[in-house]
Design a protein around this motif. Sequence first.
Motif, PDB file in Angstrom:
ATOM      1  N   GLU A   1      75.749  43.048   0.781  1.00  0.00           N
ATOM      2  CA  GLU A   1      76.625  44.221   0.657  1.00  0.00           C
ATOM      3  C   GLU A   1      75.984  45.281  -0.230  1.00  0.00           C
TER       4      GLU A   1
ATOM      5  N   SER B   1      72.525  46.651   1.476  1.00  0.00           N
ATOM      6  CA  SER B   1      72.755  47.463   2.676  1.00  0.00           C
ATOM      7  C   SER B   1      73.053  48.915   2.319  1.00  0.00           C
ATOM      8  N   LYS B   2      73.646  49.130   1.133  1.00  0.00           N
ATOM      9  CA  LYS B   2      73.946  50.497   0.686  1.00  0.00           C
ATOM     10  C   LYS B   2      72.674  51.292   0.417  1.00  0.00           C
TER      11      LYS B   2
ATOM     12  N   LEU C   1      70.101  50.696   4.443  1.00  0.00           N
ATOM     13  CA  LEU C   1      70.646  50.982   5.771  1.00  0.00           C
ATOM     14  C   LEU C   1      71.360  52.324   5.799  1.00  0.00           C
TER      15      LEU C   1
ATOM     16  N   PRO D   1      74.438  54.839   6.954  1.00  0.00           N
ATOM     17  CA  PRO D   1      75.884  54.559   6.973  1.00  0.00           C
ATOM     18  C   PRO D   1      76.376  53.901   8.259  1.00  0.00           C
TER      19      PRO D   1
ATOM     20  N   GLN E   1      75.735  50.069   8.355  1.00  0.00           N
ATOM     21  CA  GLN E   1      76.320  49.231   7.309  1.00  0.00           C
ATOM     22  C   GLN E   1      77.522  48.463   7.855  1.00  0.00           C
ATOM     23  N   THR E   2      77.245  47.582   8.804  1.00  0.00           N
ATOM     24  CA  THR E   2      78.272  46.768   9.447  1.00  0.00           C
ATOM     25  C   THR E   2      78.144  45.324   8.980  1.00  0.00           C
TER      26      THR E   2
ATOM     27  N   TYR F   1      74.996  43.417  10.348  1.00  0.00           N
ATOM     28  CA  TYR F   1      73.733  43.662   9.651  1.00  0.00           C
ATOM     29  C   TYR F   1      73.713  42.984   8.288  1.00  0.00           C
ATOM     30  N   ARG F   2      74.858  42.942   7.617  1.00  0.00           N
ATOM     31  CA  ARG F   2      74.920  42.275   6.318  1.00  0.00           C
ATOM     32  C   ARG F   2      74.690  40.772   6.470  1.00  0.00           C
TER      33      ARG F   2
ATOM     34  N   GLU G   1      83.672  48.716  -2.544  1.00  0.00           N
ATOM     35  CA  GLU G   1      82.494  47.912  -2.263  1.00  0.00           C
ATOM     36  C   GLU G   1      81.420  48.266  -3.281  1.00  0.00           C
ATOM     37  N   SER G   2      80.535  47.321  -3.563  1.00  0.00           N
ATOM     38  CA  SER G   2      79.426  47.540  -4.504  1.00  0.00           C
ATOM     39  C   SER G   2      79.952  48.042  -5.853  1.00  0.00           C
TER      40      SER G   2
END
Length: 450
Positions: free
Chosen positions: A110, A113-114, A117, A119, A122-123, A126-127, A267-268
């Motif tokens: 998570e 990916s920020k 990747l 936007p 960022q699914t 993919y994570r 998130e994050s």
Amino acid sequence: MEQKKQLSLFDLSMIVVSLVIGMGIFRTPVNVAAKAQIPELFFLAWIIGGFIALCGALTYAEIGSRYPVTGGYYKIFSVCYHPSIAFGINCIIVVSNAASVAGVSLIGAEYLSKVILSPEMQTQEYRILIAAVSIIIFYTINLLGLKTSSKTQNILTIIKLVMVITLIGSVFFGEQTTNITPLFSTTDGSAPIWSDYGKALGLCLIAVSFSFGGYQQTINFGGEVKDAKKVMPRSIIVGLIIIIALYMAINYAYVHVIGFEQLKSAESIAAILAGAIFGEIGFTVLSVLIFLSVLGYVNVNLLSNPRVMYAMGEEKALPAIFTKKTKKHDVMIVSLTLFTLLSILTLFYAKTFDQILNYTIFLDGVGMMFSAASIFYLRKKTAHLDKNTIYSMKLYPLLPIIFISAYLFVAVSIYNDDPKAALNGILIFLIFIVIYFISKYFNSKKNTTA
């Protein structure tokens, strides 16, 4: 041969801190805030979680003192329970740890990916892919041997502690978010009653338990502590006070900087705090550092859990193939490969952190309840031991009863929230029991014909 007493108060305190502070604190506050709905219940859950951890850690300290063997957390089950129960519990502990690796890898994915990747990419798929690749990379590193895979562990622990302290600093450097006073709501829209708050607290403790987990491993050090009668309880209390203080401080920082309402779905979150201190570069740098810390957690589990499976193979609780090692690097190849596959399969099966969390804590809770309950048997079996050489907790049997009851409460809460996760956990445990008796039957038949 008697084990050398070499762990001091400071040593064991730091071990407790290292065992408990993992990656959960960079993600689980989101889950706790969402279930708590109001800040008061949010902070109360963390305080109660700390108290439960203290009850558990003191219980395990006495178990480790009364049964001082290396790897005591694995071996205690075979001493205090029927072999089938010991086999089933130890197997679900390995499965639970594999799920923890999957869940923590997803936390790291998570964050990363920020950074890497776009936007639209960022699914969750993919994570999951990033998390799976992370596990495979460290599987490959572990194939190169213990020396190669163990060099970075202490450095990553220091990085993790520095990150936590830095994030707490966001309270002083970050701007405070205006917090809207939230209201506690019920499913039917009626005014909340005490049972509603109790249900919410149970759901909060699922994620809190994940964040406080790890202290049960103190059982493995009972025979290696100087003046165990005094040092064991003091070091555990000191270690947990440090942990609770850090957890409360960083959670206050989350609420102060992000805002309680925003925290429920953020998130994050750790990277957001870093961004509040250092700007965009802070967000990016900390996201990468947290991902690296996640790899450290993956690595230490790929180091430790195959050794449990290897020990079970040596004791013939698992087939002898689990004791197979590579000639060049002395790697437990079968155990390591199977544990890695379990982690990856859990990742693709559960898919989300919330589902993995419920599944992991339910399995882990079963092991915790059984292991803590062993104190009642050990008290009787080791009543002859010199009380001056072992640690005996005060307020016995109240503390272990509180601990076991708390995990039973969490297990019921998981069942009410996610019956599938709980039922899967029960089914896995029963399958392992059946496997034990099938294996015993064929072994006895083989011996008879021989």
